[in-house]
Motif scaffolding. Structure first.
Motif, PDB file in Angstrom:
ATOM      1  N   VAL A   1      -7.176   6.085   4.627  1.00 51.78           N
ATOM      2  CA  VAL A   1      -6.400   6.335   3.411  1.00 51.78           C
ATOM      3  C   VAL A   1      -5.862   7.766   3.391  1.00 51.78           C
TER       4      VAL A   1
ATOM      5  N   ASP B   1       0.804  -1.228   0.000  1.00 48.23           N
ATOM      6  CA  ASP B   1       0.000   0.000   0.000  1.00 48.23           C
ATOM      7  C   ASP B   1       0.836   1.276   0.000  1.00 48.23           C
TER       8      ASP B   1
ATOM      9  N   LEU C   1      -7.356   1.994  -2.817  1.00 53.68           N
ATOM     10  CA  LEU C   1      -6.916   1.635  -1.475  1.00 53.68           C
ATOM     11  C   LEU C   1      -8.105   1.442  -0.531  1.00 53.68           C
ATOM     12  N   SER C   2      -9.171   2.208  -0.753  1.00 52.66           N
ATOM     13  CA  SER C   2     -10.346   2.117   0.112  1.00 52.66           C
ATOM     14  C   SER C   2     -11.103   0.814  -0.052  1.00 52.66           C
TER      15      SER C   2
ATOM     16  N   LEU D   1      -0.219   4.842  -1.711  1.00 54.01           N
ATOM     17  CA  LEU D   1      -0.416   5.955  -0.780  1.00 54.01           C
ATOM     18  C   LEU D   1       0.427   7.167  -1.196  1.00 54.01           C
TER      19      LEU D   1
END
Length: 303
Positions: free
Chosen positions: A189, A72, A180-181, A76
């Motif tokens: 996030v 991630d 990502l959510s 991010l």
């Protein structure tokens, strides 16, 4: 994805857009005009990120949020590049030189850009009818810009280039944040994106701290940007994108330019006429029709 999830996602997306719609007028309040400058665009962009990062740290501690997984960190960082650095920095610099009404019409290109990024990242295949509605909504925004701006207003100048770059940054940040959510809590996030940016945003914000007296209204605009535009708005927005799908929910952004114009009237004293209202209603109609159109997500075969 159920119809109930799509509907909830659309409502949350709309809440996020209402919050974001106040961003341009508030940025104009904070940055001022060439004749009466207030804070610098660099300070507004990075300072608001510092405020939101402080709130994020408290929120992550309170919710005992786990650290992001190794996979991630790159998404991010891309999300942060788009919505923590790119969009705020470009819009904050540009807003000193253009009115909120002018900047709002350029926001009209954002839904199509977000939908395109979302379709690529999430392997979604919008129907032809969906793209037709998206194109029609964007065309209405462009036509509105032509009618309101005139020949001189259509000339590409530095502020317009910055605003278009901001739209691209936002679309990329929205797309990666939404992805990502899907497996992270949506609120986490934006919080992690803000925190990993803090080693850059904090020193740069301190270096660009205002050296002259700033109006109270400018500080009020800055406070809104830090708490709502940079933080709480993303809670609703990323959750909405995750529930309803990036391609579909992104079309709610079509109403953002006109909401920004409505907010600019009481906040900045800019005028709103029947033409703006008419185009606003037309764009909202394309959003309503567009959300009825199918958006296909290929089914993954079991391993």
């Amino acid at each position: 994805m159920t119809q109930q999830q799509i509907t909830k996602g659309l409502w949350l997306g709309l809440l996020g857009i209402v919050i974001f719609a106040v961003t341009l007028p508030m940025t104009r309040l904070a940055v001022g005009t060439p004749e009466a400058p207030q804070m610098s665009g660099v300070f507004i962009a990075l300072g608001r990120a510092v405020v939101a990062a402080a709130l994020s740290a408290l929120f992550l501690l309170a919710t005992r949020a786990p650290l992001p997984q190794r996979r991630d960190w790159v998404p991010l960082a891309i999300t942060a590049g788009g919505v923590v650095f790119g969009f705020p920095l470009f819009t904050s610099i540009a807003m000193r030189y253009v009115e909120a009404m002018h900047a709002s019409v350029i926001v009209g290109v954002l839904p199509l850009a977000t939908a395109a990024v979302g379709a690529l990242l999430h392997r979604q295949r919008p129907s032809a009818g969906f793209w037709l509605c998206a194109a029609l909504g964007s065309a209405l925004v462009v036509l509105f810009a032509v009618l309101r701006s005139g020949a001189a207003g259509l000339a590409i100048h530095f502020a317009d280039v910055l605003l278009l770059a901001a739209m691209l940054c936002a679309a990329i940040g929205y797309g990666y944040g939404a992805r990502l959510s899907q497996h992270m809590q949506a609120e986490h996030v934006i919080c992690w994106a803000l925190l990993i940016s803090l080693p850059l945003t904090l020193p740069l914000a301190l270096l660009s701290w205002p050296q002259t007296t700033v109006r109270a209204s400018a500080w009020a605009g800055f406070a809104y940007l830090g708490v709502f535009s940079m933080w709480l708005g993303f809670f609703a927005w990323y959750r909405g994108l995750a529930l309803g799908g990036t391609v579909r929910v992104s079309q709610v952004q079509l109403v953002q330019p006109f909401l920004s114009m409505l907010f600019a009237v009481p906040l900045l004293g800019e005028s709103l006429d029947a033409v703006t209202v008419g185009f606003g209603l037309a764009v909202i109609a394309t959003v309503f029709i567009g959300k009825q159109m199918p958006v296909h997500t290929p089914r993954l075969e079991p391993a």
